[in-house]
Design a protein around this motif. Structure first.
Motif, PDB file in Angstrom:
ATOM      1  N   UNK A 154       0.841  -1.202   0.000  1.00 33.92           N
ATOM      2  CA  UNK A 154       0.000   0.000   0.000  1.00 33.92           C
ATOM      3  C   UNK A 154       0.876   1.251   0.000  1.00 33.92           C
ATOM      4  N   UNK A 155       1.926   1.191   0.773  1.00 39.02           N
ATOM      5  CA  UNK A 155       2.852   2.323   0.832  1.00 39.02           C
ATOM      6  C   UNK A 155       3.460   2.565  -0.551  1.00 39.02           C
ATOM      7  N   UNK A 156       3.881   1.494  -1.208  1.00 47.87           N
ATOM      8  CA  UNK A 156       4.497   1.626  -2.531  1.00 47.87           C
ATOM      9  C   UNK A 156       3.493   2.148  -3.552  1.00 47.87           C
ATOM     10  N   UNK A 157       2.224   1.720  -3.425  1.00 48.41           N
ATOM     11  CA  UNK A 157       1.197   2.190  -4.366  1.00 48.41           C
ATOM     12  C   UNK A 157       1.057   3.712  -4.289  1.00 48.41           C
ATOM     13  N   UNK A 158       1.151   4.237  -3.090  1.00 44.57           N
ATOM     14  CA  UNK A 158       1.052   5.691  -2.914  1.00 44.57           C
ATOM     15  C   UNK A 158       2.089   6.414  -3.760  1.00 44.57           C
ATOM     16  N   UNK A 159       3.305   5.863  -3.763  1.00 42.14           N
ATOM     17  CA  UNK A 159       4.368   6.498  -4.541  1.00 42.14           C
ATOM     18  C   UNK A 159       4.165   6.303  -6.038  1.00 42.14           C
ATOM     19  N   UNK A 160       3.613   5.158  -6.423  1.00 39.49           N
ATOM     20  CA  UNK A 160       3.369   4.911  -7.853  1.00 39.49           C
ATOM     21  C   UNK A 160       2.426   5.953  -8.439  1.00 39.49           C
ATOM     22  N   UNK A 161       1.465   6.393  -7.623  1.00 39.54           N
ATOM     23  CA  UNK A 161       0.493   7.389  -8.091  1.00 39.54           C
ATOM     24  C   UNK A 161       1.207   8.676  -8.501  1.00 39.54           C
ATOM     25  N   UNK A 162       2.230   9.021  -7.720  1.00 40.94           N
ATOM     26  CA  UNK A 162       2.938  10.282  -7.977  1.00 40.94           C
ATOM     27  C   UNK A 162       3.700  10.232  -9.301  1.00 40.94           C
ATOM     28  N   UNK A 163       4.295   9.085  -9.589  1.00 40.16           N
ATOM     29  CA  UNK A 163       5.217   9.032 -10.726  1.00 40.16           C
ATOM     30  C   UNK A 163       4.514   9.298 -12.061  1.00 40.16           C
ATOM     31  N   UNK A 164       3.251   8.897 -12.155  1.00 38.73           N
ATOM     32  CA  UNK A 164       2.542   9.124 -13.410  1.00 38.73           C
ATOM     33  C   UNK A 164       2.264  10.594 -13.654  1.00 38.73           C
ATOM     34  N   UNK A 165       1.827  11.269 -12.599  1.00 41.36           N
ATOM     35  CA  UNK A 165       1.413  12.665 -12.763  1.00 41.36           C
ATOM     36  C   UNK A 165       2.580  13.553 -13.201  1.00 41.36           C
ATOM     37  N   UNK A 166       3.768  13.232 -12.731  1.00 35.34           N
ATOM     38  CA  UNK A 166       4.916  14.125 -12.933  1.00 35.34           C
ATOM     39  C   UNK A 166       5.805  13.692 -14.087  1.00 35.34           C
ATOM     40  N   UNK A 167       5.298  12.784 -14.902  1.00 42.20           N
ATOM     41  CA  UNK A 167       6.135  12.197 -15.951  1.00 42.20           C
ATOM     42  C   UNK A 167       6.603  13.225 -16.965  1.00 42.20           C
ATOM     43  N   UNK A 168       7.596  12.860 -17.709  1.00 44.52           N
ATOM     44  CA  UNK A 168       8.054  13.535 -18.929  1.00 44.52           C
ATOM     45  C   UNK A 168       8.822  14.841 -18.706  1.00 44.52           C
ATOM     46  N   UNK A 169       9.032  15.228 -17.430  1.00 43.43           N
ATOM     47  CA  UNK A 169       9.857  16.437 -17.236  1.00 43.43           C
ATOM     48  C   UNK A 169      10.595  16.435 -15.912  1.00 43.43           C
ATOM     49  N   UNK A 170      10.346  15.472 -15.041  1.00 46.78           N
ATOM     50  CA  UNK A 170      11.014  15.503 -13.746  1.00 46.78           C
ATOM     51  C   UNK A 170      12.334  14.740 -13.821  1.00 46.78           C
ATOM     52  N   UNK A 171      13.313  15.224 -13.051  1.00 48.64           N
ATOM     53  CA  UNK A 171      14.605  14.543 -12.947  1.00 48.64           C
ATOM     54  C   UNK A 171      14.454  13.256 -12.143  1.00 48.64           C
ATOM     55  N   UNK A 172      15.266  12.280 -12.478  1.00 53.30           N
ATOM     56  CA  UNK A 172      15.169  10.979 -11.805  1.00 53.30           C
ATOM     57  C   UNK A 172      15.429  11.055 -10.293  1.00 53.30           C
ATOM     58  N   UNK A 173      16.603  11.574  -9.928  1.00 57.98           N
ATOM     59  CA  UNK A 173      17.012  11.454  -8.527  1.00 57.98           C
ATOM     60  C   UNK A 173      16.200  12.308  -7.568  1.00 57.98           C
ATOM     61  N   UNK A 230       5.497  22.461 -12.602  1.00 62.70           N
ATOM     62  CA  UNK A 230       4.985  23.150 -13.790  1.00 62.70           C
ATOM     63  C   UNK A 230       4.675  22.174 -14.901  1.00 62.70           C
ATOM     64  N   UNK A 231       3.898  22.666 -15.881  1.00 63.74           N
ATOM     65  CA  UNK A 231       3.487  21.781 -16.978  1.00 63.74           C
ATOM     66  C   UNK A 231       4.623  21.510 -17.952  1.00 63.74           C
ATOM     67  N   UNK A 232       4.439  20.466 -18.779  1.00 63.96           N
ATOM     68  CA  UNK A 232       5.410  20.172 -19.836  1.00 63.96           C
ATOM     69  C   UNK A 232       5.489  21.326 -20.834  1.00 63.96           C
ATOM     70  N   UNK A 233       6.621  21.493 -21.423  1.00 70.72           N
ATOM     71  CA  UNK A 233       6.794  22.535 -22.437  1.00 70.72           C
ATOM     72  C   UNK A 233       5.767  22.357 -23.546  1.00 70.72           C
ATOM     73  N   UNK A 234       5.068  23.426 -23.865  1.00 73.25           N
ATOM     74  CA  UNK A 234       4.147  23.377 -24.993  1.00 73.25           C
ATOM     75  C   UNK A 234       2.809  22.753 -24.679  1.00 73.25           C
ATOM     76  N   UNK A 235       2.627  22.284 -23.464  1.00 75.87           N
ATOM     77  CA  UNK A 235       1.349  21.647 -23.132  1.00 75.87           C
ATOM     78  C   UNK A 235       0.221  22.671 -23.179  1.00 75.87           C
TER      79      UNK A 235
END
Lengths: 454, 454, 454
Positions: A154-173, A230-235
């Motif tokens: 359940x704890x891990x699922x909470x973090x999985x939710x975040x990764x989708x929303x912030x995709x395509x522009x956030x730094x890995x680390x 912030x949003x993706x460039x050009x979004x």
């Protein structure tokens, strides 16, 4: 190979791990009173093990859903983030989270003192008991290990939710650092208010499997991140929303089906017991209601997108099914099948209505995680009052209190963490990297080197 | 957004659902005589829950198999249809199907009367019993909810079979309307003849897990649809069969593996009991035979395509494995492992021989569903006489009676429904849409926007 | 269609199968002493059934991992090989392997004599007992069928390991012939030394779920094959390693997650009992440790590739997680969670260090199977001495003896088989076929006909 890094790294790792490995395992042998009690204990533990592997698989579901909904130039990054976040969640929940969430003594930050560092209190890592029969630390419940593995998911699922929303522009680390804070501290803290016997639990807040505790919590962390990032460039350009279609809808569909599958464990396992006819009947009812709400959410999105836009929209249908699942999660037991259908369908409706809304606010949620897990999660938590919940006592005021407390706290704490990360290490890749795609720019590895055009 | 649709839609939905939600849940409390009986009851229900989630996952298997075997321009549509059909099946089986198939009173259309509309009879929706111990409505069997979720998955599987055969040229909504009729009425009716205690059951027809009841039934509905719908444009031209290769064989392979996985639940769960040593030994035997038949079907197709065509054919191998699974489904318990191998291998042989045969008849079955589920299903049903079935009494005459009754009825009823749909709303997309691909033409959404060429 | 092949093929098949089908099933009815014993027996069998379907799914995991890591022009071949190898393993383990590995009489090649061909001895096929309660052949253990299906999956996993290493240049049928020998004879022979009660077992070798017995065995067979087969064309040129990136990292990630999921069954099921509180507590502990080691392996690879190369490397992270899983497999029960983390992290480290090493030796292991399953498997087997294993008696000498015996024997026998295959039928496709891609050259079927460029 820069082997010069190896030695200091090993030294740091050893220093960090030494105390946790030196601890004695202070299991107290228990006695299970009778054969019948032992059978109950086995069934309960088995429920957590089955629920555990089903909810584990949701990590793959999130990865595939998100990997299918991002553009092909960011898929390797999305995979790396999802494997990384699950792995870090597994470590942090052991190192801190579980005992912070379910302290053996008091429920909150102050707790019992033991071990090498008495000052650690509830922050000490989890110890599973010794092997064998003596392992059972709670004769009336289930094995500690089975409870740990189930709650960890359940704890891990909470973090999985975040990764989708912030995709395509956030730094890995920086993203992974946030995951460490979220899974080690924020989620365990707010979840302990309800499931660790904290003040929400005492106030009568009712959230069976975590519409708010898990899903809206993850969505709140995601929302904070999306705002700071912030949003993706050009979004959003010239007042228009520029669609950036996902690169692999077959994969996204697979991810949705895997999540649906995992939800049987998510909600069913949250019955927390399978050792009586009543409990297994309840789990069966939960399975049926969970499935119905998902189906209703999907059909609602299918019908509504056809009506609104003249075309059925697959990504909305996928999110509709997930919103149905999130909606029923706060109370999958008490509703009739007909009511589960209504609750799930409204979840689907919410997604169809609020995905465009977020775009109007220029909040760029790549996969629709905030509507699905946040808005539908809040709806599901409120919908508990339709039946009163499995205890029959849920009232609107307490439900709202729980939502405000958990979502609000998670949002504020996340906002602070994201802001600190932003002003220190930075959380966003360069414009060039974003345009080029994170896979080649940040990781030097394409997900589909043979296919991608241009 | 056309919000003007919202209000009337909500009104219709409420009107339709009100009666189902107003029903009292008239559970009668039962008593389970002893602790031993309760343990048996838990094991039985657990079998349905595990079987239920495994067979649920077959919905993903069908989607991936079909999504991999259609061309990339029709993948979004195939995903939409598969999510939609499962969701509608879940709703229809609750609203009508389950009680039509397993009426509490008589087995057929006339039944017991209760609730708001006494005239509904067996057509009333399913009610799960109250929460808790009182929920058990049959002390000698399992929880109603676990039986419902398990049986629902079989109904949905029937519809999944249809979606593959008719891919790449059927309209979305007429297909979904057919699914509503199939899962709400046709399948429950014909299945009730066997599993609802109907005349086939009384005549001694033997079909353990549904080679005919599920698979050949689905194939018959698909065949009727394929005939009414006609082949894809250009598929049969100048006396030649124009191959239209699937776009993603990795995905199709994944789908096959998921189906194989789900089949352990499909056949194993059909033992319907796990509370005795004999039952669990039988389930183990079923697992072993099911796996063997799948393996034999795959190897048969592998060897035969090499011999016949000089090249191993992966799509035939995938369908060979599935045909092996379908073949053993009518009797996965009684055969020895050696016989299971023979039964499965003949299933694989049938697929290799009959896929070209359908093409000669210009019946365009995109994924080979009719050979796999229909011809192998009939073979498996006949093969029951090799062992006599688990009751030892299956004879060829009764097996043929069952096949003719179920396949014939399903085919005729489906033909009527398809024909009505054709002359009213139309079932086929325009030529332009078909050539362009259903994804962009009908749904405005590509499945792989970054990859597809041309 | 060359139907002339059909008759002789059928004749051969019938001749081969006749004896296996003519055998009487000589089940002796057993009595299970008490209700409690029966419940234990059901739980034990259920553990094997759940473990069985989880480990079965690893076949899909291997296929997806390997399919994602090869180039798109070889994906159809990789799928064909993986479906074929699993199916052949299922048949060979029934026909020879299981009874060779677990002979009812003595543990080794000589055994009891029975049936049509007394000279078959332990080489006779498996017979499951009769249906029903009488089926239980060991009142103190579990159903034969459940044990068979569980053990079969381990045998098949061994073969799956080989297919990845040798991808992109091996011929289909010679590979499958090797699989027949490996799964029918080599693996059952070496595995019987430990799990069949053979000399390693008697010597005190400790390998809970098969770090060496399964994983290093598979890696040894793969290494022998890679040496005899040689590297892919152009892989090592002018002293440089030419990267040949995988074509679908989303698929590879899915494969890794599926394998991780399956590993709960792999290690958890290897407890071999679930009918007591102590056993289920142990399984829970195994789940937790298995998950932790995987997470640690992934994080180790993530951090190390960032440190060494300046970029996180997804394929290394995937292999790191798998190496963590392989490492903990020899002893997933005894370690604390902290120690499981260390064991898994070192597994990840090993992969990061040894993948380049193999390249230096010009051994071309396409997916990294030899480091993951071989080197990490050896490490895990040695790491048992950190705790002494679940019996507390593992010592380094015996562990090394087991590694040398199993890896050495498998390597030498495999080398012989590969060499014989090379000089007879040939094992490598032509240069043209390799450059063109095996899918079109050998199978005439592209995996992604709509996507692939050039």
């Amino acid at each position: 190979m820069k082997t010069k890094y190896l030695l200091p790294l090993a030294a740091v790792a050893t220093a960090a791990l030494l105390p946790t490995m030196g601890f004695a395992q202070e299991a107290e042998a228990i006695e299970i009173p009778s054969v019948t009690d032992e059978v109950v204990w086995i069934f309960n533990s088995l429920l957590f093990l089955i629920g555990g592997f089903l909810v584990f698989f949701m990590a793959a579901g999130f990865a595939m859903l998100e990997g299918g909904l991002v553009r092909s130039k960011n898929v390797t990054m999305q995979m790396t983030k999802n494997v990384g976040l699950f792995s870090l969640a597994a470590i942090m929940y052991w190192l801190v989270g579980y005992n912070l969430m379910y302290p053996l003594g008091d429920w909150a930050i102050e707790g019992y003192f033991s071990g090498l560092f008495p000052s650690w209190g509830v922050l000490e890592p989890v110890y599973l008991n010794d092997m064998g029969l003596e392992a059972a630390d709670d004769a009336g419940y289930a094995s500690t290990g089975s409870d740990f593995i189930f709650q960890l998911m359940f704890c891990a699922a909470t973090a999985s939710i975040v990764s989708g929303a912030l995709a395509e522009r956030i730094k890995l680390w920086p993203f992974l650092i946030f995951v460490i804070v979220l899974t080690g501290f924020i989620y365990p803290l707010t979840a302990s208010w309800q499931w660790g016997g904290g003040f929400l639990s005492e106030a009568g807040f009712s959230d069976f499997a975590g519409s708010t505790v898990v899903h809206a919590c993850g969505a709140a962390a995601a929302l904070a991140g999306a705002i700071v990032l912030g949003p993706r460039l050009g979004k959003y350009k010239d007042g228009k929303v520029n669609p950036m279609p996902g690169s692999n809808l077959a994969l996204a569909t697979l991810g949705m089906f895997i999540l649906w599958l995992g939800w049987f464990g998510f909600n069913g396992g949250s019955q927390l017991a399978m050792g009586s006819a009543g409990d297994v009947a309840d789990i069966s009812r939960i399975f049926s209601n969970t499935n119905m709400a998902a189906a209703a959410g999907a059909v609602a999105a299918l019908v509504l997108t056809q009506l609104f836009y003249g075309k059925a929209d697959l990504t909305m249908v996928l999110n509709g099914a997930l919103a149905g699942l999130v909606s029923i999660t706060a109370e999958p037991l008490a509703p009739s099948l007909g009511l589960a259908l209504v609750i799930g369908a409204i979840g689907g409706l919410i997604v169809v209505l609020t995905v465009p809304l977020l775009d109007k606010l220029k909040i760029d949620d790549v996969v629709g995680a905030i509507p699905v897990h946040g808005f539908a999660g809040i709806w599901g938590t409120i919908a508990v009052v339709l039946t009163g919940g499995y205890h029959g006592e849920a009232v609107i005021g307490t439900q709202l209190l729980g939502i405000v407390a958990i979502v609000g706290t998670t949002f504020v704490l996340s906002l602070i963490v994201w802001f600190i990360l932003k002003v220190t290490v930075g959380i966003r890749v360069s414009e060039e990297a974003e345009l080029q795609g994170l896979d080649t720019a940040e990781l030097g590895m394409e997900a589909y080197p043979d296919f991608t055009k241009g």
